[in-house]
Every structure is written in C-alpha cells, then in structure tokens.
Design a protein around this motif. Structure first.
Motif, PDB file in Angstrom:
ATOM      1  N   ILE A 159       0.844  -1.197   0.000  1.00 20.79           N
ATOM      2  CA  ILE A 159       0.000   0.000   0.000  1.00 20.79           C
ATOM      3  C   ILE A 159       0.880   1.249   0.000  1.00 20.79           C
ATOM      4  N   GLU A 160       0.513   2.214  -0.835  1.00 23.48           N
ATOM      5  CA  GLU A 160       1.263   3.467  -0.909  1.00 23.48           C
ATOM      6  C   GLU A 160       0.987   4.327   0.323  1.00 23.48           C
ATOM      7  N   LEU A 161       2.014   5.036   0.775  1.00 18.81           N
ATOM      8  CA  LEU A 161       1.809   6.009   1.836  1.00 18.81           C
ATOM      9  C   LEU A 161       0.987   7.176   1.289  1.00 18.81           C
ATOM     10  N   ASP A 162       0.194   7.779   2.160  1.00 17.78           N
ATOM     11  CA  ASP A 162      -0.649   8.908   1.773  1.00 17.78           C
ATOM     12  C   ASP A 162       0.209  10.161   1.662  1.00 17.78           C
ATOM     13  N   LEU A 170      -1.788  17.358 -11.265  1.00 22.23           N
ATOM     14  CA  LEU A 170      -1.219  18.637 -11.674  1.00 22.23           C
ATOM     15  C   LEU A 170      -1.984  19.763 -11.006  1.00 22.23           C
ATOM     16  N   GLY A 171      -1.437  20.215  -9.890  1.00 18.96           N
ATOM     17  CA  GLY A 171      -2.086  21.257  -9.116  1.00 18.96           C
ATOM     18  C   GLY A 171      -1.218  21.668  -7.944  1.00 18.96           C
ATOM     19  N   GLU A 172      -1.599  22.737  -7.312  1.00 16.32           N
ATOM     20  CA  GLU A 172      -0.806  23.313  -6.226  1.00 16.32           C
ATOM     21  C   GLU A 172      -0.560  22.339  -5.088  1.00 16.32           C
ATOM     22  N   ILE A 173      -1.524  21.471  -4.820  1.00 15.46           N
ATOM     23  CA  ILE A 173      -1.426  20.548  -3.694  1.00 15.46           C
ATOM     24  C   ILE A 173      -0.243  19.584  -3.825  1.00 15.46           C
ATOM     25  N   SER A 174       0.241  19.371  -5.039  1.00 18.50           N
ATOM     26  CA  SER A 174       1.342  18.427  -5.249  1.00 18.50           C
ATOM     27  C   SER A 174       2.715  19.029  -4.974  1.00 18.50           C
ATOM     28  N   GLY A 175       2.790  20.333  -4.771  1.00 19.82           N
ATOM     29  CA  GLY A 175       4.070  20.990  -4.566  1.00 19.82           C
ATOM     30  C   GLY A 175       4.633  20.800  -3.173  1.00 19.82           C
ATOM     31  N   HIS A 176       5.937  20.886  -3.050  1.00 22.78           N
ATOM     32  CA  HIS A 176       6.602  20.712  -1.754  1.00 22.78           C
ATOM     33  C   HIS A 176       6.285  21.853  -0.788  1.00 22.78           C
ATOM     34  N   LEU A 177       5.930  23.001  -1.306  1.00 18.74           N
ATOM     35  CA  LEU A 177       5.643  24.144  -0.436  1.00 18.74           C
ATOM     36  C   LEU A 177       4.200  24.155   0.051  1.00 18.74           C
ATOM     37  N   TYR A 178       3.384  23.255  -0.450  1.00 26.16           N
ATOM     38  CA  TYR A 178       1.980  23.206  -0.036  1.00 26.16           C
ATOM     39  C   TYR A 178       1.904  22.573   1.357  1.00 26.16           C
ATOM     40  N   THR A 179       1.288  23.276   2.285  1.00 28.31           N
ATOM     41  CA  THR A 179       1.288  22.818   3.687  1.00 28.31           C
ATOM     42  C   THR A 179      -0.100  22.471   4.229  1.00 28.31           C
ATOM     43  N   LYS A 180      -1.148  22.668   3.437  1.00 25.00           N
ATOM     44  CA  LYS A 180      -2.496  22.380   3.928  1.00 25.00           C
ATOM     45  C   LYS A 180      -2.791  20.888   3.812  1.00 25.00           C
ATOM     46  N   LEU A 181      -1.973  20.115   4.488  1.00 23.41           N
ATOM     47  CA  LEU A 181      -2.079  18.660   4.494  1.00 23.41           C
ATOM     48  C   LEU A 181      -2.158  18.173   5.921  1.00 23.41           C
ATOM     49  N   SER A 182      -2.517  16.927   6.095  1.00 22.87           N
ATOM     50  CA  SER A 182      -2.556  16.358   7.440  1.00 22.87           C
ATOM     51  C   SER A 182      -1.128  16.132   7.931  1.00 22.87           C
ATOM     52  N   GLU A 184       0.185  13.466   8.978  1.00 20.57           N
ATOM     53  CA  GLU A 184       0.672  12.211   8.405  1.00 20.57           C
ATOM     54  C   GLU A 184       1.153  12.416   6.969  1.00 20.57           C
ATOM     55  N   GLN A 185       0.397  13.155   6.186  1.00 17.63           N
ATOM     56  CA  GLN A 185       0.779  13.395   4.799  1.00 17.63           C
ATOM     57  C   GLN A 185       2.078  14.202   4.706  1.00 17.63           C
ATOM     58  N   LEU A 186       2.202  15.206   5.547  1.00 23.15           N
ATOM     59  CA  LEU A 186       3.426  16.011   5.563  1.00 23.15           C
ATOM     60  C   LEU A 186       4.631  15.166   5.973  1.00 23.15           C
ATOM     61  N   THR A 187       4.422  14.309   6.974  1.00 25.90           N
ATOM     62  CA  THR A 187       5.500  13.438   7.439  1.00 25.90           C
ATOM     63  C   THR A 187       5.932  12.469   6.348  1.00 25.90           C
ATOM     64  N   ASN A 188       4.967  11.901   5.635  1.00 30.61           N
ATOM     65  CA  ASN A 188       5.292  10.945   4.573  1.00 30.61           C
ATOM     66  C   ASN A 188       6.121  11.595   3.465  1.00 30.61           C
ATOM     67  N   ARG A 189       5.763  12.811   3.112  1.00 28.17           N
ATOM     68  CA  ARG A 189       6.549  13.524   2.093  1.00 28.17           C
ATOM     69  C   ARG A 189       7.967  13.793   2.590  1.00 28.17           C
ATOM     70  N   LYS A 190       8.084  14.116   3.874  1.00 25.10           N
ATOM     71  CA  LYS A 190       9.400  14.393   4.441  1.00 25.10           C
ATOM     72  C   LYS A 190      10.264  13.138   4.464  1.00 25.10           C
ATOM     73  N   ILE A 191       9.644  11.987   4.745  1.00 26.62           N
ATOM     74  CA  ILE A 191      10.392  10.726   4.764  1.00 26.62           C
ATOM     75  C   ILE A 191      10.984  10.448   3.386  1.00 26.62           C
ATOM     76  N   LEU A 192      10.162  10.607   2.351  1.00 31.96           N
ATOM     77  CA  LEU A 192      10.631  10.369   0.994  1.00 31.96           C
ATOM     78  C   LEU A 192      11.729  11.357   0.614  1.00 31.96           C
ATOM     79  N   ARG A 193      11.495  12.627   0.893  1.00 31.38           N
ATOM     80  CA  ARG A 193      12.475  13.647   0.505  1.00 31.38           C
ATOM     81  C   ARG A 193      13.802  13.469   1.240  1.00 31.38           C
ATOM     82  N   ALA A 194      13.721  13.181   2.524  1.00 27.31           N
ATOM     83  CA  ALA A 194      14.945  13.013   3.314  1.00 27.31           C
ATOM     84  C   ALA A 194      15.769  11.844   2.793  1.00 27.31           C
TER      85      ALA A 194
END
Length: 228
Positions: A159-162, A170-182, A184-194
C-alpha cells in the motif's frame, strides 16, 4: 541428411542461448533496467497504459520497464535499502522518458478537446496553461535518464503512503511548499524527501514524486530510445 540435422540442432541451440528479443532490447551505454539493480522494487509505469493525465498510452513506452542511468539506479538502491529497514520500499511511476513521449505531451497540449484525464489529474487547471505553470516541459529531465517519479509503499501490504495527492496530479497541492495537508501526509513527504536527498537526489518543487540525481552523467543530452 545427417548434416542437415546437425545444422538445425546448432541453430536451435544458438537461438536458445542468444534470444533475438534480448538482443533487440540492449540499452545504450550507461543505462540499466532498474530491476537488474533492485530486483524487488515495485514498478507501475503509468505511461504504458491509460491511467495517466492524458488518458492513453504514451508514444515511446512499449513495455512497463523502469530504466535509469546506472548511477541513478545505484543511488536509488541505497534509498531502497534504507527504507527496507522500516518495512518500507519504493514504487516507481516513471524513470527514463523518450523524447518522443515528451513530444506526445506537447502535441496533446495543442488539442483543447482532448481532456480525457482532466477530472482525475488536473481538475482545477486549464490545460493550455500546464506548460506555463511548469507541470509539463518540452524538454524533460527524464529524457536524460537520471530523473525518477516515485513514492513509498509498505513492504508487507504494498500500500502506498498517503502523500496528500496522487502521482501526476497537476495542481498546487502536489508541490513541496503546499502545507495544507494532514500531519501524516506532511511526514510521509518528508520521509521520501529526506531519504532521496541523503543519497544524492534533488527534489522538484512542484511535484512531491519527482527527483533528479545531483551528479547526473548526461546533463546536456536527451535520449529517444524506446522503453521496452
């Protein structure tokens, strides 16, 4: 008669040892199939099928094979190994992309009536602005072979992480600077980026899934061999 049988037998053995299919799929020097480096990695090459922002198979994608430069694949193997320690792994959506596929994107953008994928992939964006907004480019880093689109999955369930938005949204929500996320979602993006940045990749600001090897071997060369 005996000579004929011998020749036929020799040809059968030669074909078995050097299949024509394998010869036709040789990659240019410096490129590898990712699964030759990371055998267990998950691959969902979206541009081989209909589940993408165009809604059709993309030119140049003949088989769902993830291809990268050898340097990029070896760096990715280090990311995979690190994630595996926490029961996580990678799923690749796209790697090397032929220039013919990029040309397909350009031609598609000129047809305002072709909007098969709009509802799922760019519901809030005007199609004719996708290039201007940086979601699509007429020259793609993918064609240099060291850029990869990917996400994190759990190893046991696949299962993919959220990540807050799906791949190729293709939209603003997919950008790294978008912060209006839960959280968990912010943490998952940080794990991948790190993990990606630790092993030599850099992020693209508009797409959480898009990473390019810092020391890519073909910085100014764009390839156009098919994905097969």
């Amino acid at each position: 008669m005996t000579k004929f049988v011998f020749i036929a037998s020799f040809l059968i053995k030669l074909t078995a040892s050097t299949p024509f299919q394998q010869i036709s799929k040789q990659l240019p020097d410096g490129f590898v199939y990712v699964r030759d480096i990371i055998p267990h990695i998950e691959v969902d090459l979206r541009y081989c099928g209909h589940h993408n922002f165009i809604g059709k198979p993309i030119q140049g994608y003949l088989e769902p094979q993830a291809i990268l430069t050898k340097q990029a694949a070896e760096a990715l193997a280090k990311v995979e190994k690190e994630l595996n320690k926490n029961n996580m792994g990678l799923k690749i959506y796209d790697g090397y992309r032929p220039q013919s596929a990029v040309n397909h994107f350009v031609n598609w953008s000129k047809d305002p009536k072709d909007t098969l994928g709009k509802a799922e992939f760019y519901p809030t964006e005007d199609k004719h602005l996708l290039f201007k907004r940086g979601y699509i480019a007429s020259k793609s880093g993918h064609s240099r072979g060291s850029t990869v689109d990917l996400t994190i999955i759990m190893l046991d369930s696949k299962i993919e992480l959220d990540m807050g938005s799906p791949f190729d949204f293709l939209g603003e929500i997919s950008g790294h600077l978008y912060t209006k996320l839960s959280p968990e979602q912010l943490t998952n993006r940080k794990i991948l980026r790190a993990a990606m940045e630790k092993h030599g990749f850099k992020a693209y600001s508009k797409e959480w899934w898009h990473y390019t090897l810092n020391n890519e071997p073909f910085k100014d060369k764009y390839f156009d061999f098919p994905v097969q």
